[in-house]
Design a protein around this motif. Structure first.
Motif, PDB file in Angstrom:
ATOM      1  N   SER A   1       0.878  -1.129   0.124  1.00  0.00           N
ATOM      2  CA  SER A   1       0.008  -0.017  -0.109  1.00  0.00           C
ATOM      3  C   SER A   1       0.959   1.209  -0.041  1.00  0.00           C
ATOM      4  O   SER A   1       0.490   2.295  -0.552  1.00  0.00           O
ATOM      5  N   THR A   2       2.001   1.001   0.576  1.00  0.00           N
ATOM      6  CA  THR A   2       3.081   2.257   0.547  1.00  0.00           C
ATOM      7  C   THR A   2       3.231   2.634  -0.675  1.00  0.00           C
ATOM      8  O   THR A   2       3.464   3.978  -1.371  1.00  0.00           O
ATOM      9  N   TYR A   3       3.685   1.741  -1.605  1.00  0.00           N
ATOM     10  CA  TYR A   3       3.968   1.909  -3.119  1.00  0.00           C
ATOM     11  C   TYR A   3       2.979   2.591  -3.750  1.00  0.00           C
ATOM     12  O   TYR A   3       2.961   3.390  -4.784  1.00  0.00           O
ATOM     13  N   GLN A   4       1.556   2.119  -3.494  1.00  0.00           N
ATOM     14  CA  GLN A   4       0.326   2.659  -4.160  1.00  0.00           C
ATOM     15  C   GLN A   4       0.345   4.261  -3.678  1.00  0.00           C
ATOM     16  O   GLN A   4      -0.015   4.986  -4.757  1.00  0.00           O
ATOM     17  N   PHE A   5       0.725   4.484  -2.512  1.00  0.00           N
ATOM     18  CA  PHE A   5       0.735   5.969  -2.108  1.00  0.00           C
ATOM     19  C   PHE A   5       1.860   6.727  -2.938  1.00  0.00           C
ATOM     20  O   PHE A   5       1.530   7.876  -3.428  1.00  0.00           O
ATOM     21  N   ILE A   6       2.807   6.152  -2.920  1.00  0.00           N
ATOM     22  CA  ILE A   6       3.878   6.839  -3.650  1.00  0.00           C
ATOM     23  C   ILE A   6       3.365   7.128  -5.406  1.00  0.00           C
ATOM     24  O   ILE A   6       3.589   8.302  -5.762  1.00  0.00           O
TER      25      ILE A   6
ATOM     26  N   ALA B   1       6.311  -2.173  15.602  1.00  0.00           N
ATOM     27  CA  ALA B   1       6.404  -2.314  14.152  1.00  0.00           C
ATOM     28  C   ALA B   1       4.860  -2.169  13.449  1.00  0.00           C
ATOM     29  O   ALA B   1       4.839  -1.696  12.393  1.00  0.00           O
ATOM     30  N   LYS B   2       4.003  -2.189  14.290  1.00  0.00           N
ATOM     31  CA  LYS B   2       2.403  -2.071  13.843  1.00  0.00           C
ATOM     32  C   LYS B   2       2.251  -0.844  13.557  1.00  0.00           C
ATOM     33  O   LYS B   2       1.254  -0.509  12.846  1.00  0.00           O
ATOM     34  N   TYR B   3       2.965   0.476  13.667  1.00  0.00           N
ATOM     35  CA  TYR B   3       2.772   1.799  13.559  1.00  0.00           C
ATOM     36  C   TYR B   3       3.468   2.207  12.337  1.00  0.00           C
ATOM     37  O   TYR B   3       3.602   3.379  11.784  1.00  0.00           O
ATOM     38  N   LYS B   4       4.152   1.296  11.600  1.00  0.00           N
ATOM     39  CA  LYS B   4       5.011   1.316  10.499  1.00  0.00           C
ATOM     40  C   LYS B   4       4.294   2.106   9.292  1.00  0.00           C
ATOM     41  O   LYS B   4       4.594   2.934   8.838  1.00  0.00           O
ATOM     42  N   LEU B   5       3.143   1.395   9.111  1.00  0.00           N
ATOM     43  CA  LEU B   5       2.203   1.905   7.976  1.00  0.00           C
ATOM     44  C   LEU B   5       1.972   3.335   8.110  1.00  0.00           C
ATOM     45  O   LEU B   5       1.636   4.059   7.165  1.00  0.00           O
ATOM     46  N   SER B   6       1.176   3.457   9.168  1.00  0.00           N
ATOM     47  CA  SER B   6       0.757   4.839   9.590  1.00  0.00           C
ATOM     48  C   SER B   6       1.857   5.815   9.291  1.00  0.00           C
ATOM     49  O   SER B   6       1.444   6.807   8.967  1.00  0.00           O
ATOM     50  N   PHE B   7       2.948   5.728   9.842  1.00  0.00           N
ATOM     51  CA  PHE B   7       4.068   6.598   9.851  1.00  0.00           C
ATOM     52  C   PHE B   7       4.375   6.855   8.441  1.00  0.00           C
ATOM     53  O   PHE B   7       4.528   7.820   7.995  1.00  0.00           O
ATOM     54  N   GLN B   8       4.555   5.790   7.603  1.00  0.00           N
ATOM     55  CA  GLN B   8       4.918   5.985   6.299  1.00  0.00           C
ATOM     56  C   GLN B   8       4.138   6.734   5.380  1.00  0.00           C
ATOM     57  O   GLN B   8       4.250   7.419   4.365  1.00  0.00           O
ATOM     58  N   LYS B   9       2.784   6.413   5.744  1.00  0.00           N
ATOM     59  CA  LYS B   9       1.741   7.053   4.971  1.00  0.00           C
ATOM     60  C   LYS B   9       1.669   8.436   5.261  1.00  0.00           C
ATOM     61  O   LYS B   9       1.485   9.346   4.285  1.00  0.00           O
TER      62      LYS B   9
ATOM     63  N   SER C   1     -10.182   0.819 -15.410  1.00  0.00           N
ATOM     64  CA  SER C   1     -10.911   1.309 -14.316  1.00  0.00           C
ATOM     65  C   SER C   1     -10.023   1.899 -13.386  1.00  0.00           C
ATOM     66  O   SER C   1      -8.682   1.714 -13.447  1.00  0.00           O
ATOM     67  N   THR C   2     -10.636   2.754 -12.764  1.00  0.00           N
ATOM     68  CA  THR C   2      -9.839   3.502 -11.591  1.00  0.00           C
ATOM     69  C   THR C   2      -9.507   2.842 -10.393  1.00  0.00           C
ATOM     70  O   THR C   2     -10.293   1.925  -9.809  1.00  0.00           O
ATOM     71  N   LYS C   3      -8.312   3.134  -9.662  1.00  0.00           N
ATOM     72  CA  LYS C   3      -8.045   2.551  -8.411  1.00  0.00           C
ATOM     73  C   LYS C   3      -7.880   3.540  -7.319  1.00  0.00           C
ATOM     74  O   LYS C   3      -7.119   4.555  -7.695  1.00  0.00           O
ATOM     75  N   SER C   4      -8.394   3.455  -6.321  1.00  0.00           N
ATOM     76  CA  SER C   4      -8.475   4.378  -4.975  1.00  0.00           C
ATOM     77  C   SER C   4      -7.142   4.184  -4.360  1.00  0.00           C
ATOM     78  O   SER C   4      -6.766   3.001  -4.080  1.00  0.00           O
ATOM     79  N   SER C   5      -6.620   5.338  -3.854  1.00  0.00           N
ATOM     80  CA  SER C   5      -5.430   5.187  -2.775  1.00  0.00           C
ATOM     81  C   SER C   5      -5.833   5.909  -1.723  1.00  0.00           C
ATOM     82  O   SER C   5      -4.805   6.556  -1.034  1.00  0.00           O
ATOM     83  N   GLY C   6      -6.987   5.630  -1.123  1.00  0.00           N
ATOM     84  CA  GLY C   6      -7.398   6.376  -0.029  1.00  0.00           C
ATOM     85  C   GLY C   6      -6.454   5.922   1.263  1.00  0.00           C
ATOM     86  O   GLY C   6      -5.812   4.874   1.232  1.00  0.00           O
ATOM     87  N   SER C   7      -6.473   6.786   2.327  1.00  0.00           N
ATOM     88  CA  SER C   7      -5.508   6.544   3.283  1.00  0.00           C
ATOM     89  C   SER C   7      -5.890   5.234   4.362  1.00  0.00           C
ATOM     90  O   SER C   7      -4.915   4.738   4.933  1.00  0.00           O
ATOM     91  N   GLY C   8      -7.147   4.957   4.388  1.00  0.00           N
ATOM     92  CA  GLY C   8      -7.661   4.028   5.085  1.00  0.00           C
ATOM     93  C   GLY C   8      -7.338   4.441   6.612  1.00  0.00           C
ATOM     94  O   GLY C   8      -7.302   5.720   7.108  1.00  0.00           O
ATOM     95  N   SER C   9      -7.491   3.581   7.507  1.00  0.00           N
ATOM     96  CA  SER C   9      -7.296   3.547   8.804  1.00  0.00           C
ATOM     97  C   SER C   9      -5.920   3.844   9.354  1.00  0.00           C
ATOM     98  O   SER C   9      -4.843   3.147   9.031  1.00  0.00           O
ATOM     99  N   VAL C  10      -5.453   4.821  10.067  1.00  0.00           N
ATOM    100  CA  VAL C  10      -4.137   5.129  10.503  1.00  0.00           C
ATOM    101  C   VAL C  10      -4.184   5.249  12.049  1.00  0.00           C
ATOM    102  O   VAL C  10      -5.277   5.712  12.513  1.00  0.00           O
ATOM    103  N   TYR C  11      -3.031   5.470  12.592  1.00  0.00           N
ATOM    104  CA  TYR C  11      -2.847   5.562  14.090  1.00  0.00           C
ATOM    105  C   TYR C  11      -2.449   6.914  13.866  1.00  0.00           C
ATOM    106  O   TYR C  11      -1.219   7.491  13.444  1.00  0.00           O
TER     107      TYR C  11
ATOM    108  N   TRP D   1      11.527   5.461   8.648  1.00  0.00           N
ATOM    109  CA  TRP D   1      10.916   4.756   9.723  1.00  0.00           C
ATOM    110  C   TRP D   1      12.057   4.068  10.662  1.00  0.00           C
ATOM    111  O   TRP D   1      11.585   4.154  11.877  1.00  0.00           O
ATOM    112  N   LEU D   2      13.081   3.759  10.151  1.00  0.00           N
ATOM    113  CA  LEU D   2      14.138   2.779  10.893  1.00  0.00           C
ATOM    114  C   LEU D   2      14.725   3.940  11.943  1.00  0.00           C
ATOM    115  O   LEU D   2      14.914   3.434  12.952  1.00  0.00           O
TER     116      LEU D   2
END
Length: 377
Positions: free
Chosen positions: A198-203, A270-278, A333-343, A259-260
């Motif tokens: 998902s981080t690649y999709q955001f990029i 590590a569970k907060y990694k995705l939120s931080f990177q988004k 077709s289009t693809k959404s890159s919504g943020s989803g749930s984050v901390y 992140w590191l």
């Protein structure tokens, strides 16, 4: 099982995949053809051929084993174009206007429409070495400024990066004004994964918003593993594709390093990694937005013309690009890159870190011209 038997079984699976690609091309472009026999052979003087008498498409074994799947598909399309000329246009002509019309029908890329396809034309590591002189001048200017952007002086580095953005944006706007008819190209990144992170999709969403390209998600077949993996196609003009490619690899590596550092300094789970990177990507996005608005104002002030309408020019350019993309993929077709749930706290920290990112060092000048230094997946 001996090697030849193993190879034969492998190519049987490749041929099965080629039939699937053939059917999909017919479906995608709404054409009805008699399904041919598809074979893989040791061709020495051609990449492929269409035999109307035996209704057979032959493809080179070397093509399958040494070139990416997107190249294989274009050669398959080339031979399908010959089949269209034979079956739908009732002609036995070669690479004339009818063949070019057939190529348009199924979106064969221009460099794959030639009568003879040189090995160099099908460069497996398609790197666009033949950039125009104008492209090279622009990229060399960027190179010099990006050297400054590595300064330990944060203010100096930030000013240099602002200038890079201004030059890049101004260059694209000038090309749009000139009605530059440079052909659009495609560049593929194969992830060798079943899922795009998902981080690649955001990029890639950020890249599509800021770098005059379109991003298409798809799959690419790997004949060795007999698997299809996720891939991304970047569509645009050559210099824009190269900038987009660099930005992807740069940000992919940067968000991992940030992140590191963040995790190490705060002993963060590590569970907060995705939120931080988004958050990092969103922070960098907002920084680019701010820079671009300022650059657009500077460009407007420096162009003395009552007819100059920057929003209209940019919209027109994206319309051309979108129309070209739609021609390649009529059922897109289009693809959404919504943020989803984050901390939220960690997302906020990431956003702050993203606003400090300085995009630096995408290219290095060599005696032979300009080369690029992207990272790896």
């Amino acid at each position: 099982m001996n090697f030849e038997s193993l190879l034969s079984e492998m190519f049987s699976k490749v041929i099965f995949q080629l039939y699937k690609e053939y059917d999909y091309i017919c479906y995608l472009y709404k054409i009805k053809l008699t399904k041919p026999m598809i074979t893989i052979e040791d061709l020495t003087s051609e990449w492929g051929s269409w035999n109307p008498t035996f209704k057979t498409i032959r493809l080179s074994r070397k093509l399958i084993t040494e070139y990416p799947w997107n190249v294989v598909i274009q050669v398959l399309k080339h031979e399908m174009a010959h089949q269209i000329v034979t079956q739908l246009y009732q002609s036995d002509s070669g690479h004339d206007s009818l063949f070019q019309q057939a190529c348009e029908t199924i979106a064969v890329l221009p460099r794959f429409r030639k009568a003879k396809l040189n090995f160099d034309d099908l460069a497996a590591k398609e790197d666009f070495p033949n950039l125009s002189s104008e492209d090279q001048v622009m990229l060399r200017k960027v190179e010099k400024l990006l050297n400054l952007a590595q300064s330990v002086n944060e203010h100096e580095a930030y000013l240099a990066m602002q200038k890079v953005q201004e030059i890049y944006q101004k260059y694209n706007i000038e090309n749009i004004q000139k009605k530059n008819n440079e052909l659009y190209e495609s560049f593929f990144i194969n992830f060798n994964r079943k899922v795009v992170p998902s981080t690649y999709q955001f990029i890639f969403a950020l890249i599509q918003n800021h770098f005059f390209v379109n991003i298409i998600y798809g799959e690419m077949y790997d004949y060795l593993n007999q698997e299809s993996y996720k891939s991304v196609e970047i569509i645009g003009k050559k210099s824009n594709i190269k900038m987009a490619e660099y930005v992807f690899y740069f940000l992919k590596d940067k968000i991992e390093k940030l992140w590191l550092e963040y995790q190490k300094n705060g002993n963060i789970s590590a569970k907060y990694k995705l939120s931080f990177q988004k958050g990092v990507i969103e922070g960098f996005h907002s920084k680019l937005e701010k820079q671009n608005r300022k650059n657009e104002q500077n460009i407007k002030q420096n162009i003395e013309s009552e007819e100059f309408n920057l929003p209209m020019l940019l919209k027109e350019e994206m319309t051309y690009l979108n129309n070209y993309t739609k021609k390649l993929y009529p059922k897109l077709s289009t693809k959404s890159s919504g943020s989803g749930s984050v901390y939220s706290d960690f997302y906020s920290d990431g956003k702050t870190a993203g606003k400090k990112i300085i995009l630096n060092k995408p290219i290095a000048e060599e005696k032979s011209g300009v080369s690029y230094l992207p990272g790896k997946i």
